[in-house]
Each structure stands twice: as C-alpha cells, then as structure tokens.
Motif scaffolding. Structure first.
Motif, PDB file in Angstrom:
ATOM      1  N   HIS A   1       0.838  -1.191   0.000  1.00 14.49           N
ATOM      2  CA  HIS A   1       0.000   0.000   0.000  1.00 14.49           C
ATOM      3  C   HIS A   1       0.879   1.249   0.000  1.00 14.49           C
ATOM      4  CE1 HIS A   1      -3.768   1.962   0.210  1.00 14.49           C
ATOM      5  NE2 HIS A   1      -3.710   2.335   1.475  1.00 14.49           N
ATOM      6  N   ASP A   2       0.424   2.312  -0.651  1.00 16.67           N
ATOM      7  CA  ASP A   2       1.250   3.513  -0.769  1.00 16.67           C
ATOM      8  C   ASP A   2       0.759   4.682   0.081  1.00 16.67           C
ATOM      9  OD1 ASP A   2      -1.021   3.953  -2.227  1.00 16.67           O
ATOM     10  OD2 ASP A   2      -0.009   4.526  -4.068  1.00 16.67           O
ATOM     11  N   VAL A   3      -0.210   4.443   0.957  1.00 16.97           N
ATOM     12  CA  VAL A   3      -0.684   5.494   1.849  1.00 16.97           C
ATOM     13  C   VAL A   3      -0.207   5.163   3.267  1.00 16.97           C
ATOM     14  CG1 VAL A   3      -2.699   6.648   2.840  1.00 16.97           C
ATOM     15  CG2 VAL A   3      -2.697   5.995   0.427  1.00 16.97           C
ATOM     16  N   TYR A   4       0.622   6.056   3.793  1.00 19.82           N
ATOM     17  CA  TYR A   4       1.194   5.889   5.133  1.00 19.82           C
ATOM     18  C   TYR A   4       0.385   6.717   6.120  1.00 19.82           C
ATOM     19  CZ  TYR A   4       5.205   3.864   2.769  1.00 19.82           C
ATOM     20  OH  TYR A   4       6.011   3.058   2.012  1.00 19.82           O
ATOM     21  N   THR A   5      -0.016   6.099   7.227  1.00 16.53           N
ATOM     22  CA  THR A   5      -0.783   6.811   8.243  1.00 16.53           C
ATOM     23  C   THR A   5      -0.119   6.648   9.611  1.00 16.53           C
ATOM     24  OG1 THR A   5      -2.210   4.890   8.624  1.00 16.53           O
ATOM     25  CG2 THR A   5      -2.982   6.541   7.032  1.00 16.53           C
TER      26      THR A   5
END
Length: 137
Positions: free
Chosen positions: A76-80
């Motif tokens: 996944h390319d969304v870091y939270t």
C-alpha cells in the motif's frame, strides 16, 4: 484601485480554479476506482507487515491469493500515523484477473476524500467571496 487589476478578483479566480481542479481530480479518481472494482475479483488478504514511512507513518503489506491459489503481495502507498491497519488483520482486496499483481485495497478512498475536501473548500470560499465582493464593472 482599477477594477480590472483588483487583486481580489484574481485571488477569487485562482481559488475557484483550484477548487474545480481538485474536485475534478476527486471525481476522476473515484470513477477510476469504481471501474477497477467492477472488473476486479474480490478476495481476502492478510496484513503481514507494516512498512515504515519517512515521517513515522506506516503502510500495510498485504498477502493474498488469486483464484489459482498463487500468493501475491500488495504494498500500500498510503502511510498513516497511527497505522490504519494491524498485523494479521484480514482486509478486503481487489485484483485484476488478467494481472493478479495489480491490486487495490477495498474501501480505500483516502486520496479521493482529501482531494474532494480540498476542492469543496476552495470552491466554497471562492463562491462566497464572489457573492460578497464581486461588483459588476
């Protein structure tokens, strides 16, 4: 000040343009996501690791199997921060039946919501300013 060079008019036009661009991008990303999901196969995946980002955020690495049972990995390319996922969590994943490595997490609308929110805010501000400050030449 000359009405034709009034900086507020330029600011309103720029805000409206930014709002429309971001709103258009949100609609485009949403449509692209929906088109992908229509043709994709849904399966269950499992978060096997959390990738660290530059600023302390984390993104999941998901393991899933295609209809032939071959294992694939989705990064996944969304870091939270904090992480939206936990190790071992079962997640919905969609993959392209022709190219099983081409996958997306189910219900992942984060980018679409951000772009839509920015678009609505900028458009709203520009419309309010036009209603309040715009005077015909």
């Amino acid at each position: 000040m000359n009405k034709q060079t009034d900086p507020l008019r330029y600011a309103m036009a720029i805000f409206l343009l930014i709002g429309l661009i971001f709103s258009g991008l949100a609609i485009y990303f949403f449509k692209t996501q929906q088109d992908f999901i229509k043709t994709a196969i849904q399966t269950e995946g499992r978060v096997i690791n959390l990738q660290n980002g530059r600023k302390g955020g984390k993104a999941p690495i998901v393991e899933y199997a295609d209809k032939e049972g071959k294992t694939h990995f989705y990064y996944h390319d969304v870091y939270t921060k904090p992480s939206s996922y936990s190790l071992g969590e079962q997640v919905k994943i969609y993959y392209n039946p022709s190219y099983p490595d081409n996958a997306r997490l189910g219900g992942d609308y984060f980018l679409i919501m951000i772009f839509g929110f920015i678009g609505v805010i900028f458009t709203f501000i520009s419309i309010v300013c036009i209603k309040v400050f715009w005077k015909p030449m």
